[in-house]
Design a protein around this motif. Sequence first.
Motif, PDB file in Angstrom:
ATOM      1  N   SER A 189       0.839  -1.192   0.000  1.00  0.00           N
ATOM      2  CA  SER A 189       0.000   0.000   0.000  1.00  0.00           C
ATOM      3  C   SER A 189       0.880   1.249   0.000  1.00  0.00           C
ATOM      4  N   SER A 190       0.257   2.374  -0.299  1.00  0.00           N
ATOM      5  CA  SER A 190       0.979   3.648  -0.326  1.00  0.00           C
ATOM      6  C   SER A 190       1.280   4.122   1.087  1.00  0.00           C
ATOM      7  N   ASP A 191       2.274   4.997   1.199  1.00  0.00           N
ATOM      8  CA  ASP A 191       2.652   5.533   2.510  1.00  0.00           C
ATOM      9  C   ASP A 191       1.516   6.341   3.125  1.00  0.00           C
ATOM     10  N   ASP A 192       0.771   7.075   2.297  1.00  0.00           N
ATOM     11  CA  ASP A 192      -0.331   7.895   2.812  1.00  0.00           C
ATOM     12  C   ASP A 192      -1.429   7.025   3.425  1.00  0.00           C
ATOM     13  N   ALA A 193      -1.754   5.932   2.740  1.00  0.00           N
ATOM     14  CA  ALA A 193      -2.796   5.033   3.255  1.00  0.00           C
ATOM     15  C   ALA A 193      -2.353   4.373   4.551  1.00  0.00           C
ATOM     16  N   LEU A 194      -1.096   3.985   4.626  1.00  0.00           N
ATOM     17  CA  LEU A 194      -0.582   3.360   5.844  1.00  0.00           C
ATOM     18  C   LEU A 194      -0.535   4.379   6.990  1.00  0.00           C
ATOM     19  N   ALA A 195      -0.160   5.629   6.676  1.00  0.00           N
ATOM     20  CA  ALA A 195      -0.126   6.667   7.709  1.00  0.00           C
ATOM     21  C   ALA A 195      -1.521   6.930   8.260  1.00  0.00           C
ATOM     22  N   GLU A 196      -2.520   6.904   7.384  1.00  0.00           N
ATOM     23  CA  GLU A 196      -3.903   7.094   7.824  1.00  0.00           C
ATOM     24  C   GLU A 196      -4.336   5.953   8.743  1.00  0.00           C
ATOM     25  N   ALA A 197      -3.922   4.742   8.400  1.00  0.00           N
ATOM     26  CA  ALA A 197      -4.274   3.591   9.233  1.00  0.00           C
ATOM     27  C   ALA A 197      -3.544   3.643  10.571  1.00  0.00           C
ATOM     28  N   GLU A 198      -2.297   4.081  10.575  1.00  0.00           N
ATOM     29  CA  GLU A 198      -1.533   4.168  11.822  1.00  0.00           C
ATOM     30  C   GLU A 198      -2.158   5.162  12.790  1.00  0.00           C
ATOM     31  N   ALA A 199      -2.818   6.184  12.252  1.00  0.00           N
ATOM     32  CA  ALA A 199      -3.475   7.170  13.116  1.00  0.00           C
ATOM     33  C   ALA A 199      -4.608   6.538  13.917  1.00  0.00           C
ATOM     34  N   LEU A 200      -5.182   5.442  13.409  1.00  0.00           N
ATOM     35  CA  LEU A 200      -6.263   4.767  14.123  1.00  0.00           C
ATOM     36  C   LEU A 200      -5.773   4.073  15.386  1.00  0.00           C
ATOM     37  N   SER A 202      -3.940   4.887  17.795  1.00  0.00           N
ATOM     38  CA  SER A 202      -3.952   5.639  19.052  1.00  0.00           C
ATOM     39  C   SER A 202      -5.356   6.031  19.482  1.00  0.00           C
ATOM     40  N   GLU A 203      -6.342   5.785  18.620  1.00  0.00           N
ATOM     41  CA  GLU A 203      -7.707   6.219  18.907  1.00  0.00           C
ATOM     42  C   GLU A 203      -8.606   5.096  19.413  1.00  0.00           C
ATOM     43  N   VAL A 204      -8.321   3.864  19.041  1.00  0.00           N
ATOM     44  CA  VAL A 204      -9.173   2.742  19.420  1.00  0.00           C
ATOM     45  C   VAL A 204      -8.324   1.628  20.014  1.00  0.00           C
ATOM     46  N   SER A 205      -8.984   0.625  20.541  1.00  0.00           N
ATOM     47  CA  SER A 205      -8.283  -0.516  21.113  1.00  0.00           C
ATOM     48  C   SER A 205      -7.606  -1.328  20.016  1.00  0.00           C
ATOM     49  N   THR A 206      -6.678  -2.181  20.418  1.00  0.00           N
ATOM     50  CA  THR A 206      -5.956  -3.005  19.450  1.00  0.00           C
ATOM     51  C   THR A 206      -6.902  -3.911  18.684  1.00  0.00           C
ATOM     52  N   LYS A 207      -7.901  -4.463  19.370  1.00  0.00           N
ATOM     53  CA  LYS A 207      -8.859  -5.353  18.710  1.00  0.00           C
ATOM     54  C   LYS A 207      -9.648  -4.610  17.654  1.00  0.00           C
ATOM     55  N   GLU A 208     -10.152  -3.427  17.996  1.00  0.00           N
ATOM     56  CA  GLU A 208     -10.920  -2.644  17.033  1.00  0.00           C
ATOM     57  C   GLU A 208     -10.045  -2.165  15.895  1.00  0.00           C
ATOM     58  N   ALA A 209      -8.799  -1.761  16.222  1.00  0.00           N
ATOM     59  CA  ALA A 209      -7.880  -1.307  15.178  1.00  0.00           C
ATOM     60  C   ALA A 209      -7.570  -2.422  14.192  1.00  0.00           C
ATOM     61  N   THR A 210      -7.431  -3.641  14.703  1.00  0.00           N
ATOM     62  CA  THR A 210      -7.170  -4.787  13.828  1.00  0.00           C
ATOM     63  C   THR A 210      -8.323  -5.008  12.867  1.00  0.00           C
ATOM     64  N   LYS A 211      -9.554  -4.895  13.369  1.00  0.00           N
ATOM     65  CA  LYS A 211     -10.722  -5.038  12.494  1.00  0.00           C
ATOM     66  C   LYS A 211     -10.737  -3.960  11.421  1.00  0.00           C
ATOM     67  N   GLU A 212     -10.419  -2.730  11.824  1.00  0.00           N
ATOM     68  CA  GLU A 212     -10.434  -1.626  10.874  1.00  0.00           C
ATOM     69  C   GLU A 212      -9.377  -1.820   9.788  1.00  0.00           C
ATOM     70  N   VAL A 213      -8.186  -2.234  10.185  1.00  0.00           N
ATOM     71  CA  VAL A 213      -7.109  -2.438   9.212  1.00  0.00           C
ATOM     72  C   VAL A 213      -7.469  -3.568   8.243  1.00  0.00           C
ATOM     73  N   ARG A 214      -8.041  -4.649   8.757  1.00  0.00           N
ATOM     74  CA  ARG A 214      -8.463  -5.749   7.877  1.00  0.00           C
ATOM     75  C   ARG A 214      -9.483  -5.267   6.856  1.00  0.00           C
ATOM     76  N   ALA A 215     -10.417  -4.410   7.315  1.00  0.00           N
ATOM     77  CA  ALA A 215     -11.456  -3.916   6.413  1.00  0.00           C
ATOM     78  C   ALA A 215     -10.885  -2.932   5.389  1.00  0.00           C
ATOM     79  N   MET A 216      -9.980  -2.061   5.835  1.00  0.00           N
ATOM     80  CA  MET A 216      -9.407  -1.053   4.948  1.00  0.00           C
ATOM     81  C   MET A 216      -8.559  -1.677   3.842  1.00  0.00           C
ATOM     82  N   PHE A 217      -7.836  -2.736   4.174  1.00  0.00           N
ATOM     83  CA  PHE A 217      -6.895  -3.331   3.223  1.00  0.00           C
ATOM     84  C   PHE A 217      -7.285  -4.776   2.891  1.00  0.00           C
TER      85      PHE A 217
END
Length: 294
Positions: A189-200, A202-217
Amino acid sequence: FSESSTSSMEAPRRFSLRACTLAGTEVSVEVSQGDSVGSLRDQLAAKLPRPRGQIALALEGARLGPDDVTLEACGISQKTELLTVVLTKAAIRILAVTYAHGEHEFELHPHDDVGSLREHVAKWLDRHSEQITLSYRNSQLEPDDRSLEDCGLGGSSAQVTVTAEVKDPPFWQLHAHELLALMKDVGLSSDDALAEAEALLSEVSTKEATKEVRAMFQRELASLSKDVVEAWKYQRWVDSSKARMKAAVSARDEMIRRQQKALDMAMGQRPTCSHVFNGRTSRALVGGGPITEI
């Protein structure tokens, strides 16, 4: 209020809908197109009478549902002449058993299809439905639109046991941080897309962040083979082992340096010319010579 605004505030127009069972019993209910399939089943259950779980509805051979769908979406209107009501058997208690995730009981009905059972199991296991394979008496339950009764699950048994096999993709056991590191290392993936995902992260729990990353990519991660993921995990283990070894060597060197410094300080505090013992000066203790009185 104008006449047009008044009419828009009126309740949805209700009409009489005829429903007939396969045995020939006919009833009528008052409905509107905005009503749900579930509310229609409730009315029919009260009129027949029959438990709502044993009522399946069909219009021109097509099954109506799920319960939250409106009658309008199902094609029911004032022009609908007759609705078919299928009275099914009692609910089925299905025990889904997995090899690594325990077991769970579900209550469905003989007219429910395999896809509905698969969705229930997937929700319980926090997986996608396509990751679940169901088997009953050593035979796979498929296709999804086949009814449970057609699969032999509508018998008189108090409970039936179904085996649920979970097929996780190679990346499924990785958490959000690892997924992002993997995609960055293999250039998915592009650096911008990964940076956007990394911002998540710090905002949500690891479990929720994992779900979001799976859905995004989802598309990018689905392209990863097992060999690629395993090779990345091995290299990551090698790199972390080297880092741990380097840290251990540094800690050992620091300990030796501190011990040497402490020894040097202790040696610097020792007498170099004489040693006083019982009122006598003993030059022999520091290099020889006769013992003399003080």
